[in-house]
Scaffold this active site. Structure first.
Site, PDB file in Angstrom:
ATOM      1  N   ARG A 104       0.916  -1.578   0.214  1.00 40.88           N
ATOM      2  CA  ARG A 104       0.107  -0.329  -0.413  1.00 40.88           C
ATOM      3  C   ARG A 104       1.158   1.279   0.123  1.00 40.88           C
ATOM      4  O   ARG A 104       2.009   1.244   0.831  1.00 40.88           O
ATOM      5  CB  ARG A 104      -1.305   0.241   0.800  1.00 40.88           C
ATOM      6  N   THR A 108      -1.073   7.433  -0.436  1.00 41.81           N
ATOM      7  CA  THR A 108      -2.518   7.140  -0.944  1.00 41.81           C
ATOM      8  C   THR A 108      -3.328   6.066  -0.259  1.00 41.81           C
ATOM      9  O   THR A 108      -4.452   6.219  -0.538  1.00 41.81           O
ATOM     10  CB  THR A 108      -2.915   7.366  -2.464  1.00 41.81           C
ATOM     11  N   ASP A 200       0.601  -3.395  11.930  1.00 40.04           N
ATOM     12  CA  ASP A 200       0.712  -4.029  10.842  1.00 40.04           C
ATOM     13  C   ASP A 200       1.229  -5.728  10.392  1.00 40.04           C
ATOM     14  O   ASP A 200       2.411  -6.187  11.422  1.00 40.04           O
ATOM     15  CB  ASP A 200       1.317  -3.151  10.309  1.00 40.04           C
ATOM     16  N   ASP A 203       4.551  -6.164   9.161  1.00 40.00           N
ATOM     17  CA  ASP A 203       5.785  -6.027  10.163  1.00 40.00           C
ATOM     18  C   ASP A 203       5.757  -6.194  10.929  1.00 40.00           C
ATOM     19  O   ASP A 203       7.041  -7.435  12.244  1.00 40.00           O
ATOM     20  CB  ASP A 203       5.453  -4.740  10.622  1.00 40.00           C
TER      21      ASP A 203
END
Ligand code: PRP
Ligand code: URA
Length: 209
Positions: A104, A108, A200, A203
Site C-alpha cells: 500500500r 494514498t 501492521d 511487520d
C-alpha cells in the site's frame, strides 16, 4: 453478492486475541497466524467436491470419498499473506502456490503491484487468496482482478481480520467471490489501519518494525 463467512469459533477468537495483543512477540505471532490459517482453511474448504472411489483396506474393499474435480491453488498477497501459506499446504499438500506482490502506498493507501507469478494451470484450479488483513479492500480487490485475468473463475478470499470498508469493496467489485474472515472490526483510522485491529501484519510476522 459475495457471501461473507465470519468464523467466530472460540479457538479462532482466542488465537486472534493473541495476535491483537501488542505484547505478542514475532515468534508467537507467526505461529498463531499459521494456526489460525489452518483452522480457517478447514472451514473454507468445507464445500470442496468429493467423489467416491474403491480402495482395499488390509481387511476388505471399501468405498471411500476423496477430493474431486478442480485442484487447489493458494495465492498469498505478499508479504503478510506468506504467513498463512505453510499451514494451508500442510492440509492441502497438492496445492500449487502463486504469489502476488502488493504494497500500500503510505500516502494514498492505494495498492502498488511489484510481483506476480502463477502456476501455469491456475485457471483450472480453485484459488484461495490469503492475506491476514482486509482494510480498504484495495489490495484484495486488485489481487482478485489479476487472478481473473488468468482465467480463474473459482476464487475464495481468506482474511484473518477485516474492516467493514474492505468487505464492502470486495463485495462491490467481485460479487462472485466468497470471503472468509475470523472477525470484522469497527472501522479504519486516518491511516487506513483497522481499528482496533492488530497493527501492521507484515511487520509483526517478519519483525520489520
Ligand atoms: C497489508 C496487508 C494487506 C493490505 C491490506 O499489506 O497485508 O495486503 O495491507 O490493506 P488494504 O485492504 O487497505 O489494501 P501491506 O501493504 O502493508 O504490505 P506488506 O504485507 O508487505 O507489509
Ligand atoms: N494492513 C495491515 O497490516 N494492518 C492494517 O490494519 C491495515 C492494513
Amino acid at each position: 453478492m459475495s457471501n461473507v463467512h465470519v468464523l467466530d469459533h472460540p479457538l479462532l477468537q482466542h488465537k486472534l486475541s493473541i495476535l491483537r495483543n501488542k505484547d505478542t512477540g514475532v515468534k508467537e505471532f507467526r505461529e498463531v497466524v499459521g494456526e489460525i490459517a489452518a483452522l480457517m482453511c478447514y472451514e473454507a474448504t468445507r464445500n470442496l467436491p468429493t467423489e467416491e472411489i474403491t480402495i482395499e483396506t488390509p481387511i476388505a474393499p471399501a468405498k471411500v470419498r476423496v477430493l474431486a474435480g478442480k485442484k487447489l491453488a493458494i495465492v498469498p498477497i505478499l508479504r503478510a499473506g506468506l504467513g498463512m501459506v505453510d499451514a494451508m499446504v500442510d492440509l492441502v499438500p497438492s496445492a500449487k502456490i502463486g504469489h502476488i506482490g502488493l504494497f500500500r502506498d503510505p500516502e494514498t493507501h492505494e495498492p502498488v503491484k511489484y510481483y506476480c507469478k502463477m502456476p501455469p494451470d491456475i485457471a483450472d484450479r480453485q484459488v484461495f487468496i490469503v492475506d491476514p488483513m482486509l482494510a480498504t479492500g484495495g489490495s484484495a480487490s486488485d489481487a482478485i482482478t489479476f487472478i481473473k485475468e488468468y482465467g480463474c473463475r473459482n476464487i475464495t478470499l481468506m482474511n484473518i481480520l477485516a474492516a467493514p470498508e474492505g468487505i464492502a469493496k470486495v463485495q462491490t467489485d467481485h460479487p462472485d467471490v466468497d470471503i472468509f474472515v475470523a472477525a470484522v472490526d469497527e472501522k479504519l483510522n486516518d491511516h487506513a489501519y483497522i481499528v482496533p485491529g492488530l497493527g501492521d501484519a507484515g511487520d509483526r510476522i517478519f519483525g520489520t518494525k
